[in-house]
Design a protein around this motif. Structure first.
Motif, mmCIF file in Angstrom:
data_model
loop_
_atom_site.group_PDB
_atom_site.id
_atom_site.type_symbol
_atom_site.label_atom_id
_atom_site.label_comp_id
_atom_site.label_asym_id
_atom_site.label_seq_id
_atom_site.Cartn_x
_atom_site.Cartn_y
_atom_site.Cartn_z
ATOM 1 N N ARG A 148 -20.338 -11.724 13.354
ATOM 2 C CA ARG A 148 -19.034 -11.097 13.108
ATOM 3 C C ARG A 148 -17.917 -12.130 13.140
ATOM 4 N N PRO A 202 -15.762 -12.157 9.243
ATOM 5 C CA PRO A 202 -14.919 -11.051 9.712
ATOM 6 C C PRO A 202 -15.018 -9.837 8.800
ATOM 7 N N ALA A 203 -14.598 -8.689 9.346
ATOM 8 C CA ALA A 203 -14.710 -7.427 8.614
ATOM 9 C C ALA A 203 -13.995 -7.489 7.279
ATOM 10 N N GLU A 204 -12.800 -8.104 7.252
ATOM 11 C CA GLU A 204 -12.043 -8.160 6.007
ATOM 12 C C GLU A 204 -12.806 -8.915 4.928
ATOM 13 N N ALA A 225 -10.647 -2.902 8.625
ATOM 14 C CA ALA A 225 -10.610 -3.078 10.072
ATOM 15 C C ALA A 225 -9.791 -1.960 10.710
ATOM 16 N N THR A 228 -14.668 -0.085 17.849
ATOM 17 C CA THR A 228 -15.317 1.022 17.158
ATOM 18 C C THR A 228 -16.819 1.017 17.422
ATOM 19 N N ASP A 243 -19.138 0.500 15.431
ATOM 20 C CA ASP A 243 -19.812 -0.618 14.757
ATOM 21 C C ASP A 243 -19.241 -1.968 15.186
ATOM 22 N N GLN A 244 -18.593 -1.989 16.381
ATOM 23 C CA GLN A 244 -18.152 -3.220 17.044
ATOM 24 C C GLN A 244 -17.011 -3.941 16.330
ATOM 25 N N GLN A 245 -16.175 -3.187 15.601
ATOM 26 C CA GLN A 245 -14.945 -3.762 15.053
ATOM 27 C C GLN A 245 -13.827 -3.538 16.070
#
Length: 707
Positions: A202, A206-208, A214, A298, A300-302
């Protein structure tokens, strides 16, 4: 004034800036070198690595607490899975046992401030030595060198780590290379660590960058509240998801360097745009929530941080303890342990012979006593010494290595509990012990400490705050000096001998209000200082004569006398100024008919009022009454006119043909009419009888149960 609303893009940018600012470019020391963290002295990492015989990366899987052979101290055996080996030898896939001090056995708990506690699910680097707790360590068990400083705790959400005086920005090759340079042994991976591997992925992607929206926090309310008091924080935003994640607050025990996750039961509601959560003083890792930006994680670990322009403040944190079977946390109270209203601290011979240290302790004790009416006294020296479950509130300097390495001092609290009629558990402080390092350069006062000294009165005032049932907070600094006694850190040369009324004192006051309420089980409640015993009430010639005892009064105190027909609605009858007398009296010349209740309110010079437990009087009638009758709910209320306090009132329930349905032993806290309650067993509609026996008298009261 309405809360400011920030455009989503601006809030997102600020949150990103905030999160990046928390990750230093390399391992960093936290705070000045002359400052303690939870009364820990900074420990050189090289010294730690050299002293440890075994260094591992591991995760806590399970725990089991137990008494030592002398039944004085509780320990916890933690079973861990070892992922990596950095020093020593350990077989792959073999479980590791690490013993920590404190724990819970049945309804008895022991907690130690400034001491390592582990929780299932925690990961980190452990610097271990063979466990040397006499009569308490299983064969082959280990313990952390220097207690809390022997554990580098991982954050598997962000792939970072921290310890009391250092933080690590990324658990990558550089981190392990720095550790093995100290241990002098090559890293060996025993089994994969999937949670850490996922966190590193992660960080790298990153999520983005993966096209995932995010989560975002846009607002929250209230801005300030109390931890450990069931206070609810409402968080607004977007992208939290439908599945429940978690909320993580700054950890007040380390000044907010790390986050601490709330327990699942403290998450009250969760939706994509709104979360409600209780702010804990006992989190999933037994840490208190502190002031500063918090984050939502969250499912899902965000992670999303709260907006840095919206400050979040924990005003004070009330101690909670956890019942092990259910995982429910409760606020413990104080009791009348010494038979004179509260608790008596007894120094060991070494501390008793140090007049300056004893005087400093007395000044700190008086500060809490006069500001919150906590009923503490300083007694004479005891002949024995040692910390443990012995009914003595010990006060002593350590001898040899009784305290862990680099620990300035700590408080050991032993709690006991009992189940009340409504199913909740009442916990109380059964014993409070304090121990301080005899090798430290102390300033005992009344003069100010030098830059090389720790101020003993400041440290004692802080530790007595833990005894008052307060946890750490993260306090504002003025000129580099914290403005609250319960701030998590104390520095050399620091002098904080005054309680902050709005935070320290009101926190102690909140803890006191809970302690003074009589319990439905367990020992008699504490009396607010300076009272020494429950209020005495006697009917004589159509009047009610009230009497009470006091000692060690503080300036500006007075006693308000109040009366009630039902122990709920109170009317003030008069006020008696504190005059340094051993006993006081007041006469109610026009008492109410039937049963009436009286109580004292201790009025302090700072304006706070603390109610003592009420006592009832009844001119005539049977010793025991019950209501409601017919009984409709799960509880039955009793009015018992007791000749004296007792722990021996037994009540039993039978039906019309003599079948037994259950009973209880009740605590009668004082002479006179006591308002008690019992939980009814499952009963069908019909006629029943409650039989009671106090050891010297007995009787029976019929009642009807209706659907």
């Amino acid at each position: 004034m309405p809360a400011p609303v920030f455009p989503r893009l601006l809030v997102s940018a600020l949150a990103c800036l905030f999160s990046l600012s928390q990750l230093p470019a390399s391992a960093q020391a936290i705070g000045p070198a002359d400052e303690t963290r939870c009364l820990l002295l900074p420990l050189d990492p090289a010294r730690r690595a050299q002293a440890a015989a075994l260094v591992v990366e591991a995760e806590v899987l399970s725990q089991r607490s137990y008494w030592d052979n002398a039944h004085r101290r509780i320990y916890t055996a933690n079973t861990l899975r070892v992922y990596k080996l950095l020093k020593g030898q350990w077989p792959a896939a073999a479980p590791l046992t690490v013993v920590t001090e404190g724990g819970a056995v049945g309804d008895t708990l022991q907690t130690l401030t400034n001491t390592l506690r582990l929780s299932p699910g925690q990961q980190g680097l452990l610097f271990l030595t063979p466990a040397g707790f006499a009569g308490a360590a299983p064969a082959g068990a280990w313990t952390a060198y220097a207690s809390r400083q022997g554990f580098v705790r991982y954050d598997v959400v962000t792939a970072t780590a921290h310890e009391p005086f250092r933080q690590y920005p990324l658990l990558d090759e550089n981190f392990y290379r720095a550790q093995t340079a100290l241990t002098g042994q090559a890293l060996r991976e025993l089994v994969p660590n999937p949670a850490l591997a996922a966190a590193l992925r992660r960080r790298q992607h990153p999520a983005e960058a993966r096209g995932i929206n995010a989560p975002l926090i846009t607002d929250f309310s209230p801005r300030a509240l109390v931890a450990g008091a069931d206070s609810v924080l409402t968080i607004s935003g977007a992208g939290f998801g439908a599945a429940t994640g978690s909320v993580e607050f700054r950890n007040a025990d380390d000044g907010g360097v790390s986050f601490t996750r709330v327990s699942a039961r403290d998450v009250l509601s969760w939706s994509d745009a709104r979360i409600q959560v209780r702010v804990p003083s006992y989190s999933s890792t037994a840490d208190p929530a502190g002031s500063g930006p918090f984050r939502v994680v969250t499912a899902d670990q965000q992670a999303a941080g709260s907006p840095p322009l919206l400050p979040f403040t924990v005003r004070y944190a009330l101690t909670n303890v956890q019942e092990t079977t259910s995982g429910v946390t409760y606020r413990p109270g104080h009791i009348n342990q010494n038979g004179a209203g509260g608790y008596t601290f007894q120094p060991d011979p070494a501390l008793a012979s140090n007049a300056a240290a004893l005087a400093a302790f007395g000044r700190a004790l008086s500060s809490w006593r006069c500001q919150t009416a906590i009923n503490w006294d300083l007694g004479g020296a005891r002949t024995a010494r040692g910390i443990g479950n012995d009914g003595v509130n010990a006060l002593e300097f350590d001898q040899g290595a009784e305290l862990p390495t680099a620990v300035l001092g700590r408080t050991t609290s032993t709690y006991a509990g009992c189940r009340e009629a409504n199913g909740t558990i009442r916990f109380w402080a059964k014993e409070i012990d304090m121990q301080f390092d005899d090798g430290v350069s102390w300033q005992f006062g009344p003069g100010a400490p030098s830059s090389a000294q720790f101020d003993f009165e400041t440290v004692v005032l802080h530790e007595l705050g833990h005894g008052q049932q307060l946890n750490h907070v993260i306090a504002p600094l003025i000129g580099g000096v914290p403005q609250l006694v319960m701030h998590y850190a104390i520095g050399r040369g620091q002098q904080t001998r005054q309680l902050n009324f709005g935070r320290d004192v009101l926190g102690g006051y909140a803890a006191q209000l809970r302690s003074l309420a009589p319990g439905a089980c367990g020992p008699a409640a504490e009396q607010p200082a300076p009272l020494t015993a429950p209020l005495g009430a006697q009917v004589q010639g159509g009047r009610v004569l009230l009497s009470w005892g006091a000692r060690n009064e503080c300036g500006g105190m007075s006693f308000d006398v109040e009366r009630s027909p039902d122990a709920r609605t109170w009317t003030r009858l008069g006020q008696v100024p504190a005059a340094g007398a051993a006993t006081y009296a007041y006469t109610d010349g026009q008492p109410l008919g039937g049963t009436s209740f009286y109580r004292l309110q201790v009025q302090l010079a700072n304006g706070l009022r603390l109610p003592a437990a009420p006592v009832g009087v009844r001119e005539s009638g049977p010793p025991l009454l019950l209501y409601p009758n017919p009984a409709t709910g799960p509880l039955l209320s009793l009015e018992y006119n007791a000749p004296a306090p007792s722990n021996a009132l037994e009540v039993r329930i039978f039906d019309a043909v003599g079948r037994y349905y259950g009973g209880q032993r009740l605590v009668v806290p004082q002479a006179g009419v006591n308002a008690l309650s019992i939980g009814l067993p499952p009963l069908r509609a019909g006629w029943y009888v409650l039989r009671w026996d106090d050891g010297s008298a007995h009787g029976a009261v019929p009642f009807v149960r209706v659907e």
